[in-house]
Design a protein around this motif. Structure first.
Motif, mmCIF file in Angstrom:
data_model
loop_
_atom_site.group_PDB
_atom_site.id
_atom_site.type_symbol
_atom_site.label_atom_id
_atom_site.label_comp_id
_atom_site.label_asym_id
_atom_site.label_seq_id
_atom_site.Cartn_x
_atom_site.Cartn_y
_atom_site.Cartn_z
ATOM 1 N N GLY A 1 31.123 57.237 49.974
ATOM 2 C CA GLY A 1 30.200 58.360 49.851
ATOM 3 C C GLY A 1 29.388 58.311 48.568
ATOM 4 O O GLY A 1 28.211 58.667 48.555
ATOM 5 N N VAL A 2 29.987 57.846 47.499
ATOM 6 C CA VAL A 2 29.291 57.740 46.211
ATOM 7 C C VAL A 2 28.313 56.561 46.222
ATOM 8 O O VAL A 2 27.212 56.663 45.688
ATOM 9 N N ALA A 3 28.711 55.461 46.817
ATOM 10 C CA ALA A 3 27.890 54.244 46.791
ATOM 11 C C ALA A 3 27.706 53.685 48.207
ATOM 12 O O ALA A 3 28.209 52.613 48.532
ATOM 13 N N PRO A 4 26.973 54.405 49.055
ATOM 14 C CA PRO A 4 26.845 53.975 50.446
ATOM 15 C C PRO A 4 26.111 52.645 50.618
ATOM 16 O O PRO A 4 26.291 51.972 51.627
ATOM 17 N N GLU A 5 25.292 52.278 49.662
ATOM 18 C CA GLU A 5 24.523 51.027 49.757
ATOM 19 C C GLU A 5 25.249 49.842 49.126
ATOM 20 O O GLU A 5 24.776 48.708 49.226
ATOM 21 N N ALA A 6 26.360 50.085 48.472
ATOM 22 C CA ALA A 6 27.081 49.006 47.796
ATOM 23 C C ALA A 6 27.641 48.010 48.801
ATOM 24 O O ALA A 6 28.039 48.380 49.911
ATOM 25 N N GLU A 7 27.681 46.754 48.388
ATOM 26 C CA GLU A 7 28.308 45.729 49.204
ATOM 27 C C GLU A 7 29.815 45.939 49.139
ATOM 28 O O GLU A 7 30.376 46.148 48.064
ATOM 29 N N GLU A 8 30.459 45.891 50.274
ATOM 30 C CA GLU A 8 31.919 45.986 50.344
ATOM 31 C C GLU A 8 32.457 44.583 50.566
ATOM 32 O O GLU A 8 31.986 43.875 51.447
ATOM 33 N N THR A 9 33.438 44.203 49.767
ATOM 34 C CA THR A 9 33.975 42.861 49.886
ATOM 35 C C THR A 9 35.448 42.850 49.483
ATOM 36 O O THR A 9 35.926 43.794 48.861
ATOM 37 N N ILE A 10 36.115 41.798 49.832
ATOM 38 C CA ILE A 10 37.488 41.579 49.369
ATOM 39 C C ILE A 10 37.418 40.440 48.358
ATOM 40 O O ILE A 10 36.950 39.348 48.676
ATOM 41 N N LYS A 11 37.824 40.720 47.134
ATOM 42 C CA LYS A 11 37.880 39.718 46.067
ATOM 43 C C LYS A 11 39.272 39.760 45.468
ATOM 44 O O LYS A 11 39.797 40.834 45.222
ATOM 45 N N TRP A 12 39.824 38.596 45.231
ATOM 46 C CA TRP A 12 41.163 38.494 44.656
ATOM 47 C C TRP A 12 42.162 39.334 45.446
ATOM 48 O O TRP A 12 43.096 39.921 44.902
ATOM 49 N N GLY A 13 41.921 39.462 46.736
ATOM 50 C CA GLY A 13 42.840 40.164 47.616
ATOM 51 C C GLY A 13 42.698 41.673 47.638
ATOM 52 O O GLY A 13 43.494 42.354 48.281
ATOM 53 N N ASN A 14 41.689 42.233 46.946
ATOM 54 C CA ASN A 14 41.513 43.686 46.864
ATOM 55 C C ASN A 14 40.105 44.110 47.269
ATOM 56 O O ASN A 14 39.151 43.357 47.077
ATOM 57 N N PRO A 15 39.951 45.345 47.761
ATOM 58 C CA PRO A 15 38.625 45.857 48.106
ATOM 59 C C PRO A 15 37.771 46.116 46.858
ATOM 60 O O PRO A 15 38.239 46.728 45.892
ATOM 61 N N PHE A 16 36.538 45.644 46.902
ATOM 62 C CA PHE A 16 35.573 45.820 45.823
ATOM 63 C C PHE A 16 34.288 46.418 46.378
ATOM 64 O O PHE A 16 33.902 46.134 47.508
ATOM 65 N N PHE A 17 33.616 47.197 45.541
ATOM 66 C CA PHE A 17 32.272 47.690 45.806
ATOM 67 C C PHE A 17 31.378 47.086 44.729
ATOM 68 O O PHE A 17 31.682 47.199 43.538
ATOM 69 N N VAL A 18 30.272 46.476 45.156
ATOM 70 C CA VAL A 18 29.377 45.775 44.245
ATOM 71 C C VAL A 18 27.952 46.250 44.503
ATOM 72 O O VAL A 18 27.506 46.280 45.651
ATOM 73 N N GLU A 19 27.214 46.627 43.434
ATOM 74 C CA GLU A 19 25.818 47.072 43.590
ATOM 75 C C GLU A 19 25.062 46.950 42.290
ATOM 76 O O GLU A 19 24.993 47.921 41.540
ATOM 77 N N PRO A 20 24.333 46.006 41.919
ATOM 78 C CA PRO A 20 24.491 44.608 42.315
ATOM 79 C C PRO A 20 25.662 43.979 41.556
ATOM 80 O O PRO A 20 26.075 42.871 41.834
ATOM 81 N N ARG A 21 26.192 44.731 40.608
ATOM 82 C CA ARG A 21 27.358 44.282 39.850
ATOM 83 C C ARG A 21 28.585 45.061 40.307
ATOM 84 O O ARG A 21 28.487 46.029 41.033
ATOM 85 N N PHE A 22 29.726 44.661 39.803
ATOM 86 C CA PHE A 22 30.976 45.352 40.116
ATOM 87 C C PHE A 22 30.859 46.829 39.775
ATOM 88 O O PHE A 22 30.462 47.190 38.665
ATOM 89 N N LEU A 23 31.185 47.675 40.716
ATOM 90 C CA LEU A 23 31.238 49.119 40.485
ATOM 91 C C LEU A 23 32.682 49.573 40.332
ATOM 92 O O LEU A 23 33.056 50.155 39.323
ATOM 93 N N PHE A 24 33.471 49.337 41.367
ATOM 94 C CA PHE A 24 34.862 49.756 41.376
ATOM 95 C C PHE A 24 35.608 49.025 42.479
ATOM 96 O O PHE A 24 35.013 48.446 43.373
#
Length: 124
Positions: free
Chosen positions: A33-56
């Motif tokens: 909800g906070v970052a609907p446009e962020a890329e969602e990915t799995i990195k190092w085995g964990n969920p990441f949100f990236v827009e265009p850099r690491f968010l959380f």
């Protein structure tokens, strides 16, 4: 047969401890909800949100989940975080305690705002 590693956040949540899945689903919904446009990915085995850099990111563990914003993002919220278990980089939320939704949302919004304002790497 070895279990295949999750490749999506939905798969990650389904593979997490059952007692943590409600927290993880809600945490995901807040961050989405906070970052609907962020890329969602799995990195190092964990969920990441990236827009265009690491968010959380977040992670599931046996008895708790971690919310992991960018390195300096927790600092402005140390007073509000005082009643929660934290490290320098993580907010740890036990599955048997309520998710601090408003605080997580505020920290996530702060991350998104800072990423939009910063051009240098000083914050990361």
């Amino acid at each position: 047969m070895a279990r295949q590693r999750p490749t999506t956040i939905a798969e990650y949540i389904r593979a997490a401890p059952r007692e943590g899945q409600p927290h993880l689903r809600r945490l995901y919904a807040i961050l989405k909800g906070v970052a609907p446009e962020a890329e969602e990915t799995i990195k190092w085995g964990n969920p990441f949100f990236v827009e265009p850099r690491f968010l959380f990111a977040f992670s599931a563990h046996k008895a708790h989940c971690n919310f992991a914003p960018m390195a300096a993002a927790l600092e402005p919220f140390r007073k509000e975080l005082a009643e929660h278990k934290t490290t320098k980089n993580f907010l740890q939320i036990p599955y048997d305690q309520p998710l601090p939704e408003n605080l997580i949302r505020k920290i996530a919004e702060h991350c998104l705002r800072v990423v939009g304002e910063r051009e240098d790497d000083a914050f990361w």
